[in-house]
Write a protein that holds these residues in place. Structure first.
Motif, PDB file in Angstrom:
ATOM      1  N   TYR A 145       0.947  -1.108  -0.026  1.00 47.60           N
ATOM      2  CA  TYR A 145       0.054   0.103   0.065  1.00 47.60           C
ATOM      3  C   TYR A 145       0.777   1.158   0.133  1.00 47.60           C
ATOM      4  O   TYR A 145       1.544   1.675   1.191  1.00 47.60           O
ATOM      5  N   LEU A 146       1.134   1.806  -1.036  1.00 50.58           N
ATOM      6  CA  LEU A 146       2.170   2.882  -1.327  1.00 50.58           C
ATOM      7  C   LEU A 146       1.758   4.158  -0.653  1.00 50.58           C
ATOM      8  O   LEU A 146       2.527   5.107  -0.448  1.00 50.58           O
ATOM      9  N   ASP A 147       0.285   4.562  -0.237  1.00 47.78           N
ATOM     10  CA  ASP A 147      -0.022   5.579   0.384  1.00 47.78           C
ATOM     11  C   ASP A 147       0.187   5.290   1.708  1.00 47.78           C
ATOM     12  O   ASP A 147      -0.083   6.328   2.613  1.00 47.78           O
ATOM     13  N   LEU A 148       0.687   4.370   2.457  1.00 43.07           N
ATOM     14  CA  LEU A 148       0.800   4.109   3.696  1.00 43.07           C
ATOM     15  C   LEU A 148       2.347   3.735   4.115  1.00 43.07           C
ATOM     16  O   LEU A 148       2.724   4.212   5.214  1.00 43.07           O
ATOM     17  N   ALA A 149       3.018   3.104   3.205  1.00 40.72           N
ATOM     18  CA  ALA A 149       4.456   2.526   3.416  1.00 40.72           C
ATOM     19  C   ALA A 149       5.202   3.662   2.659  1.00 40.72           C
ATOM     20  O   ALA A 149       5.397   3.265   1.314  1.00 40.72           O
ATOM     21  N   PRO A 150       6.110   4.646   3.166  1.00 38.74           N
ATOM     22  CA  PRO A 150       6.765   5.144   2.538  1.00 38.74           C
ATOM     23  C   PRO A 150       8.118   4.431   1.892  1.00 38.74           C
ATOM     24  O   PRO A 150       8.556   3.225   2.337  1.00 38.74           O
ATOM     25  N   VAL A 151       8.643   4.670   0.613  1.00 38.91           N
ATOM     26  CA  VAL A 151       9.699   3.806   0.049  1.00 38.91           C
ATOM     27  C   VAL A 151      10.728   5.057  -0.157  1.00 38.91           C
ATOM     28  O   VAL A 151      10.505   6.217  -0.634  1.00 38.91           O
ATOM     29  N   VAL A 152      11.995   4.588   0.191  1.00 34.51           N
ATOM     30  CA  VAL A 152      13.127   5.334   0.067  1.00 34.51           C
ATOM     31  C   VAL A 152      14.050   4.650  -0.791  1.00 34.51           C
ATOM     32  O   VAL A 152      14.377   3.378  -0.911  1.00 34.51           O
ATOM     33  N   LEU A 153      14.512   5.210  -2.021  1.00 28.27           N
ATOM     34  CA  LEU A 153      15.455   4.707  -2.941  1.00 28.27           C
ATOM     35  C   LEU A 153      16.842   5.104  -2.717  1.00 28.27           C
ATOM     36  O   LEU A 153      17.306   6.008  -2.064  1.00 28.27           O
ATOM     37  N   ASP A 154      17.653   4.257  -2.854  1.00 29.88           N
ATOM     38  CA  ASP A 154      19.356   4.162  -2.895  1.00 29.88           C
ATOM     39  C   ASP A 154      19.854   3.683  -4.121  1.00 29.88           C
ATOM     40  O   ASP A 154      20.145   2.316  -4.377  1.00 29.88           O
ATOM     41  N   ALA A 155      19.889   4.405  -5.062  1.00 23.53           N
ATOM     42  CA  ALA A 155      19.996   4.187  -6.615  1.00 23.53           C
ATOM     43  C   ALA A 155      21.344   4.645  -7.057  1.00 23.53           C
ATOM     44  O   ALA A 155      21.850   4.432  -8.254  1.00 23.53           O
ATOM     45  N   GLY A 156      22.281   5.516  -6.521  1.00 24.62           N
ATOM     46  CA  GLY A 156      23.456   5.956  -6.977  1.00 24.62           C
ATOM     47  C   GLY A 156      23.235   6.685  -8.205  1.00 24.62           C
ATOM     48  O   GLY A 156      22.421   7.473  -8.636  1.00 24.62           O
ATOM     49  N   ALA A 157      24.241   6.354  -9.251  1.00 31.35           N
ATOM     50  CA  ALA A 157      24.091   7.094 -10.504  1.00 31.35           C
ATOM     51  C   ALA A 157      22.886   6.490 -11.289  1.00 31.35           C
ATOM     52  O   ALA A 157      22.258   7.544 -12.070  1.00 31.35           O
ATOM     53  N   ILE A 175      -2.110   6.323  -6.935  1.00 31.98           N
ATOM     54  CA  ILE A 175      -1.501   7.171  -5.988  1.00 31.98           C
ATOM     55  C   ILE A 175      -1.612   8.593  -6.325  1.00 31.98           C
ATOM     56  O   ILE A 175      -0.712   8.944  -7.237  1.00 31.98           O
ATOM     57  N   ALA A 176      -2.453   9.320  -5.476  1.00 22.67           N
ATOM     58  CA  ALA A 176      -2.168  10.786  -5.701  1.00 22.67           C
ATOM     59  C   ALA A 176      -0.924  11.282  -5.392  1.00 22.67           C
ATOM     60  O   ALA A 176      -0.280  10.968  -4.677  1.00 22.67           O
ATOM     61  N   PRO A 177      -0.423  12.425  -6.028  1.00 19.89           N
ATOM     62  CA  PRO A 177       0.998  12.782  -5.785  1.00 19.89           C
ATOM     63  C   PRO A 177       1.056  13.432  -4.204  1.00 19.89           C
ATOM     64  O   PRO A 177       2.240  13.188  -3.854  1.00 19.89           O
ATOM     65  N   GLU A 178       0.018  13.714  -3.801  1.00 22.44           N
ATOM     66  CA  GLU A 178       0.146  14.288  -2.178  1.00 22.44           C
ATOM     67  C   GLU A 178       0.176  13.190  -1.547  1.00 22.44           C
ATOM     68  O   GLU A 178       0.428  13.256  -0.123  1.00 22.44           O
ATOM     69  N   ALA A 179      -0.128  11.987  -1.987  1.00 18.37           N
ATOM     70  CA  ALA A 179      -0.130  10.674  -1.036  1.00 18.37           C
ATOM     71  C   ALA A 179       0.990   9.986  -1.004  1.00 18.37           C
ATOM     72  O   ALA A 179       1.427   9.035  -0.400  1.00 18.37           O
ATOM     73  N   ALA A 180       1.890  10.150  -2.130  1.00 16.91           N
ATOM     74  CA  ALA A 180       3.042   9.545  -2.015  1.00 16.91           C
ATOM     75  C   ALA A 180       4.069   9.905  -1.001  1.00 16.91           C
ATOM     76  O   ALA A 180       4.286  11.172  -0.761  1.00 16.91           O
TER      77      ALA A 180
END
Length: 612
Positions: A145-157, A175-180
């Protein structure tokens, strides 16, 4: 019936007040009886412990401040208000505890879902050719549920590609932009520190564009991470880690404001990532000092109210060991406790088998449950800044803040974070710190349980599938156990080739009361190098090529020479003595507390013909 005085029960009312000078006099008396005669005023210094960055831990802290007359720590303020020492938010973590953030390095939707269903509250995804392919993000997050669980990226280049893919996933899922929620993880300077290569040009145009997009359209998404882990993992001190993070953050602020964002918008787009170690007081002080320092930067930029620093603490990979990895559970528990007490907003607990490869399901479960127990059973988040007001913690926070600010100013004088990365100046500073720490590790002044202290030669190896390759080309990655691990690897190879470990015979002289302490010390020392101590029978029956005498100084005076001669006659090619160097005939090497254990053990393996 007990009758209390009108003002309550004063437990110390009947005792005369003691002074600092009286305590110093008592300490000097104790030191004198142990053979150290020092003036009363210097007794406290003798019991002080040197830390990195020129700091010292004193044996006693009082409300009157340092005994040397230096200034006391400034008022830490209140949570949610500058300088944010006590917390970046007025409520701290009291509502629901800290964010439990689990790291994933492979595309495993089942593991992701298992974590989220069992206490994890946000995801930290390593994306790229050696991690989760950007095109796999939709599959990895398919049941989240992407509007509940924050996602953090670690992608370097790969950040621009990964960020675009994640935003596309949000759009396809409705997912509405304000809900991401989360962080796109752009960190061009951190990536350069890891890889030695820059992926964004001068002024970080791609990063600025991504940040503008988040600031204008995605209020719950940050664009940038200031990752201080590369500096910690290269052997840097706490002050160096903080100073480098400040310099990185300032570089991003300059680029973002030059790109059209307001100072407040730019400050709101940054999250800082720090290492949490088993040195709980230093970790607590580091997180508190980091918030104070960043508040000072925000104040200098004209936005003091926007200076709260969002913090992501990660248990240190430097402290993790491959040998006796179960001990890592204790290390990460202490580090997580320190991160929580220090006020981190998010905490990642590395699985106990992190140094061995990909974690298994059990290791991931223990990692996430570490935070759960500290929050739900120990109630660690119920009080904001529970270490606040401790005279030691306040003093350490203040001293560390000053040391970090000085390092930060040095980076700025040399042209900023990008300049010191490219000139090699930062690398040299970190290497010098690690060299000094390596000496402490080699001499076991900094012990590593299960490795340099109390090793278990008979442990069954824990085997894991290989983890994805880490980025290379930039700053090195170090671990506290690396020197002893190299020695143990030599012993393992010898065992595999010959069916036996290299051995040393420990010759105990006199009764148990005379030899037990040094025999235990010597056995512990040799096992740290993968050398099996033999304590029973005679040298001739031991299968060892060398021997070590273990007893008291008095018995050494009487018998060391004759015992050494007898051991040589029995075939010992080298005779060591457990104790301080002395004039004993026939002794080749002395092993004692504070000796360079790595050098002693390496030389021993060399003499035994154990290949390196």
């Amino acid at each position: 019936m007990t009758v209390l005085p009108d003002d309550g029960l004063s437990l110390a009312a009947e005792f005369p007040a003691a002074t600092h000078a009286q305590w110093q006099r008592l300490v000097a008396g104790v030191l004198s009886r142990s053979g150290k005669d020092v003036p009363d005023t210097e007794a406290e210094d003798v019991l002080s412990t040197a830390l990195e960055d020129g700091l010292r831990a004193r044996p006693l802290y009082t409300a009157d401040g340092p005994a040397d007359g230096s200034a006391s720590a400034p008022d830490a303020g209140l949570p949610g208000f500058a300088p944010f020492v006590r917390s970046g938010r007025a409520e701290g973590n009291t509502a629901n505890g800290w964010d439990v953030r689990q790291r994933h390095t492979v595309a495993d939707p089942e593991a992701v879902l298992t974590d989220l269903e069992n206490g994890v509250t946000s995801l930290w995804l390593a994306v790229g050719p050696d991690g989760i392919p950007a095109g796999e993000l939709d599959r990895v997050l398919k049941d989240v549920y992407l509007d509940l669980a924050p996602v953090v990226l670690d992608a370097g280049a790969e950040t621009p590609t990964a960020a675009a893919e994640l935003l596309d996933v949000y759009a396809r899922r409705g997912i509405a932009p304000e809900a991401a929620l989360g962080n796109l993880g752009a960190d061009p300077l951190g990536t350069e520190a890891r890889t030695g290569s820059a992926y964004d040009g001068d002024g970080f145009p791609a990063t600025v564009a991504l940040t503008r997009l988040c600031a204008e359209s995605y209020p719950g998404l940050r664009a940038l991470t200031v990752d201080a882990l590369p500096y910690h993992e290269a052997g840097g001190s706490a002050a160096q880690e903080l100073g480098a993070s400040l310099a990185t953050g300032v570089a991003y602020l300059r680029a973002l404001t030059a790109g059209g964002l307001t100072v407040e918008q730019a400050l709101g787009q940054l999250e800082f990532r720090y290492a949490a170690t088993a040195d709980q007081f230093l970790t607590i002080a580091k997180l508190r000092a980091a918030r104070r320092l960043w508040a000072r930067v925000a104040e200098a930029c004209g936005a003091p109210a926007a200076g709260a620093q969002p913090q992501h603490a990660v248990t240190s990979s430097v402290m993790m060991t491959g040998r006796d990895p179960w001990v890592n559970m204790l290390r990460t528990t202490l580090a997580t406790l320190a991160a929580g007490v220090g006020g981190a907003d998010s905490v990642t607990v590395l699985p106990f088998d992190h140094a061995l490869g990909l974690p298994d399901a059990f290791a991931r479960r223990i990692a996430r449950n570490t935070s759960t127990i500290l929050i739900e059973e120990s109630h660690l988040a119920r009080v904001i800044d529970p270490a606040g007001g401790s005279w030691y913690v306040e003093s350490l926070t203040d001293e560390l803040a000053h040391a970090a600010w000085e390092f930060f100013q040095g980076i700025e004088r040399d042209g900023g974070q990008a300049a010191v990365l490219r000139s090699g100046r930062l690398s040299r500073d970190l290497a010098a710190t690690w060299a000094e720490r390596s000496r402490a590790l080699a001499e076991r002044r900094e012990p590593v349980t299960g490795v340099s202290e109390f090793p278990h030669l008979g442990e069954k190896p824990v085997v894991r599938a290989p983890a994805p390759a880490e980025p290379v080309g930039g700053l090195p990655r170090v671990r506290r156990d690396e020197a002893f691990e190299a020695l143990r690897a030599r012993s393992d190879a010898h065992l595999a080739a010959t069916g036996a470990r290299p051995k040393v015979f420990l010759a105990a002289l006199g009764p148990a009361a005379a030899h037990t302490a040094r025999l235990t010390f010597a056995a512990n020392l040799f096992q740290a190098g993968g050398i099996e101590p033999v304590t029973e029978g005679s040298f001739a029956d031991s299968g060892a090529a060398e021997a070590c005498l273990c007893s008291s100084d008095a018995l050494y005076e009487e018998r060391a020479g004759s015992e050494a001669a007898a051991l040589r006659a029995a075939g010992a090619g080298h005779v060591s003595l457990a104790g301080r160097p002395g004039a004993y005939a026939g002794i080749d090497t002395f092993v004692f507390a504070g000796c360079d254990a790595v050098a002693v053990l390496s030389a021993t393996l060399d003499r035994m013909g154990v290949s390196s």
